[in-house]
Write an enzyme that holds these catalytic residues in place. Structure first.
Site, mmCIF file in Angstrom:
data_model
loop_
_atom_site.group_PDB
_atom_site.id
_atom_site.type_symbol
_atom_site.label_atom_id
_atom_site.label_comp_id
_atom_site.label_asym_id
_atom_site.label_seq_id
_atom_site.Cartn_x
_atom_site.Cartn_y
_atom_site.Cartn_z
ATOM 1 N N LYS A 26 2.818 -15.420 2.423
ATOM 2 C CA LYS A 26 3.003 -16.172 1.177
ATOM 3 C C LYS A 26 4.493 -16.488 1.085
ATOM 4 O O LYS A 26 5.180 -16.097 0.131
ATOM 5 C CB LYS A 26 2.492 -15.324 -0.006
ATOM 6 C CG LYS A 26 2.454 -16.042 -1.342
ATOM 7 C CD LYS A 26 1.392 -17.115 -1.440
ATOM 8 C CE LYS A 26 1.517 -17.889 -2.746
ATOM 9 N NZ LYS A 26 0.624 -19.074 -2.799
ATOM 10 N N ASP A 59 -3.303 -18.322 0.511
ATOM 11 C CA ASP A 59 -4.309 -19.001 -0.322
ATOM 12 C C ASP A 59 -5.029 -20.074 0.492
ATOM 13 O O ASP A 59 -6.255 -20.200 0.446
ATOM 14 C CB ASP A 59 -3.685 -19.579 -1.615
ATOM 15 C CG ASP A 59 -2.402 -20.353 -1.381
ATOM 16 O OD1 ASP A 59 -1.872 -20.355 -0.243
ATOM 17 O OD2 ASP A 59 -1.919 -20.985 -2.338
ATOM 18 N N ASP A 111 -12.561 -8.804 4.459
ATOM 19 C CA ASP A 111 -13.854 -8.807 3.764
ATOM 20 C C ASP A 111 -14.438 -10.218 3.767
ATOM 21 O O ASP A 111 -15.636 -10.412 3.968
ATOM 22 C CB ASP A 111 -13.709 -8.334 2.304
ATOM 23 C CG ASP A 111 -13.854 -6.824 2.170
ATOM 24 O OD1 ASP A 111 -13.443 -6.102 3.109
ATOM 25 O OD2 ASP A 111 -14.371 -6.362 1.133
ATOM 26 N N ASP A 162 -6.493 -6.811 4.200
ATOM 27 C CA ASP A 162 -7.606 -6.141 3.529
ATOM 28 C C ASP A 162 -8.535 -7.184 2.918
ATOM 29 O O ASP A 162 -9.754 -7.158 3.121
ATOM 30 C CB ASP A 162 -7.056 -5.215 2.431
ATOM 31 C CG ASP A 162 -8.173 -4.553 1.640
ATOM 32 O OD1 ASP A 162 -9.104 -4.036 2.277
ATOM 33 O OD2 ASP A 162 -8.119 -4.576 0.395
ATOM 34 N N TYR A 211 0.822 -1.208 0.000
ATOM 35 C CA TYR A 211 0.000 0.000 0.000
ATOM 36 C C TYR A 211 0.857 1.261 0.000
ATOM 37 O O TYR A 211 0.420 2.305 -0.456
ATOM 38 C CB TYR A 211 -0.904 0.033 1.242
ATOM 39 C CG TYR A 211 -2.241 -0.639 1.082
ATOM 40 C CD1 TYR A 211 -2.330 -1.964 0.706
ATOM 41 C CD2 TYR A 211 -3.415 0.063 1.330
ATOM 42 C CE1 TYR A 211 -3.561 -2.584 0.584
ATOM 43 C CE2 TYR A 211 -4.653 -0.552 1.209
ATOM 44 C CZ TYR A 211 -4.709 -1.872 0.834
ATOM 45 O OH TYR A 211 -5.933 -2.473 0.721
HETATM 46 C C1 IPM Z 1 -10.405 -0.923 3.911
HETATM 47 C C2 IPM Z 1 -10.598 -0.314 2.565
HETATM 48 C C3 IPM Z 1 -9.390 0.554 2.244
HETATM 49 C C4 IPM Z 1 -8.178 -0.327 2.254
HETATM 50 C C5 IPM Z 1 -9.493 1.342 0.929
HETATM 51 C C6 IPM Z 1 -10.758 2.156 0.844
HETATM 52 C C7 IPM Z 1 -8.276 2.210 0.720
HETATM 53 O O1 IPM Z 1 -10.810 -1.294 1.610
HETATM 54 O O2 IPM Z 1 -10.270 -0.165 4.906
HETATM 55 O O3 IPM Z 1 -10.382 -2.142 4.016
HETATM 56 O O4 IPM Z 1 -7.887 -1.001 1.258
HETATM 57 O O5 IPM Z 1 -7.487 -0.359 3.268
HETATM 58 MN MN MN Z 2 -10.963 -3.313 2.426
#
Ligand code: IPM
Ligand code: MN
Length: 356
Positions: free
Chosen positions: A191, A223, A251, A247, A142
């Site tokens: 990884k 993975d 999710d 990240d 990042y």
């Molecule tokens: C998160 C979001 C952010 C990230 C984006 C919006 C930059 O997806 O906080 O998970 O990737 O960190």
């Molecule tokens: Mn995110």
């Protein structure tokens, strides 16, 4: 006590959900005798529209001078065409860097009442899901060098991942300390079969692990981890991983608990000031319609009370109220399964406040 909280409402559903969390905090203040002062600052798309930049100086200063920051969400299709350094997301990345928030805690837990909203098989959910992702937040790909250049096949782009021993050590310590307050197990995800940064990550995590003989540690390739999270999430207690892997996996972890609309997060540095935000985005498709689920932001406010202000009873009260609402079958649209009517964002907020 008195606390100064900087608000970044942001874009899409951001303003609606931040307002919900503010209403909940105000009620908590009233009940427990605290005063919360709120100051709103622009960031993201909102700031781009007003000032042409995603993160105005004034916003950074306001956040650095506050006791903590509560953020809704930034971004949306309106600003998708902008170049990398003036996109709304840059506000989030800039704030994380300016406030030196190298730790991102993302707890994922299944509420018994929401088992039906879970996408996994009942026998898998039955074993329980209660994990926390400790994501490194100010390093890795990042923040590495990036650019465009001429390559072997013509024009190409590149992003680079770099991690120092120092950065890995400090996030590993957070993970081990977190595990000590839970079930004492850390899974370090990397990884290492391909990436050199991952090999350094693994070595370093194991060296830090020696300081925590009471905590067990296991390595897992990313993975495989993506697969294990849906195969048997009960295996995980604390996950520690890099910025990008964290990240993606967070999710996934949110979806297995029922809805991304439920998960809170805390971004912390070495002091007590933090930035608290739901892990979901700005949901432009439902913005302004009073349909958003405020729970993730309300729970983020609870994390702020717990981690930045040490207000444990108050945080427990918010989490208890959210649990009660869900237990009683009240649902916003995102977590409604089958029959029944969905509550609006303000209705759900009101129901949480009633149970505080
Ligand atoms: C998160 C979001 C952010 C990230 C984006 C919006 C930059 O997806 O906080 O998970 O990737 O960190
Ligand atoms: Mn995110």
């Amino acid at each position: 006590m008195e606390y100064n909280i900087a608000l970044i409402k942001g874009d899409g559903i951001g303003p609606e959900i931040v307002e919900s969390a503010v209403a909940v905090l105000e009620k908590v203040g009233e009940k427990f005798g605290h005063v919360f002062h709120f100051t709103a600052y622009p960031a993201g798309g909102e700031a781009i529209d007003k000032f042409g930049i995603p993160l105005p100086e004034e916003t950074v200063r306001g956040c650095l001078e506050s006791d903590s920051v509560l953020l809704g969400a930034v971004g949306g299709p309106k600003w998708d065409g902008l170049s990398g350094d003036i996109r709304p997301e840059k506000a989030l990345l800039g704030l994380r860097a300016a406030m030196e928030l190298f730790t991102n805690l993302r707890p994922a837990k299944i509420y018994p009442a929401l088992k039906d909203a879970c996408v996994l098989r009942a026998d898998i959910v039955g074993k329980g899901i209660d994990l926390v992702i400790v994501r490194e937040l100010t390093g890795g790909i990042y923040f590495g060098e990036r650019g465009r250049r001429e390559g072997k096949y013509g024009p190409e782009a590149y992003d680079t991942e770099a991690y120092s021993v120092y950065e890995i050590e400090r996030i590993a310590r957070v993970a081990f300390e977190t595990a000590r307050k839970r079930r004492c197990h850390v899974t370090s995800i990397d990884k290492a079969n391909v990436l050199e940064t991952s090999r350094l990550w693994r070595e370093t995590v194991h060296r830090v692990a020696e300081e925590y003989p009471d905590v067990t540690v296991a390595d897992m390739l990313v993975d495989n981890a993506a697969m294990q999270l849906v195969r048997d999430p009960s295996k995980f207690d604390v996950i520690v991983t890099s910025n990008m892997f964290g990240d993606i996996l967070s999710d996934e972890a949110s979806q297995i608990t029922g809805s991304i609309g439920l998960l809170a997060s805390a971004s912390l540095g070495s002091g007590t000031r933090g930035l608290y935000e739901p892990i979901h985005g700005s949901a432009p498709d439902i913005a302004g319609q009073n349909k958003a689920n405020p729970i993730a932001t309300v729970l983020s406010a609870a994390m702020m009370l717990r981690y930045s202000f040490g207000l444990t009873r108050e945080a427990d009260a918010i989490e208890g109220a959210v649990g009660a609402v869900l237990e009683e079958g009240l649902r916003t649209a995102d977590i409604l399964v089958g029959e029944g009517e969905a509550l609006t964002c303000t209705e759900m907020t009101g129901e949480i406040i009633k149970r505080l």
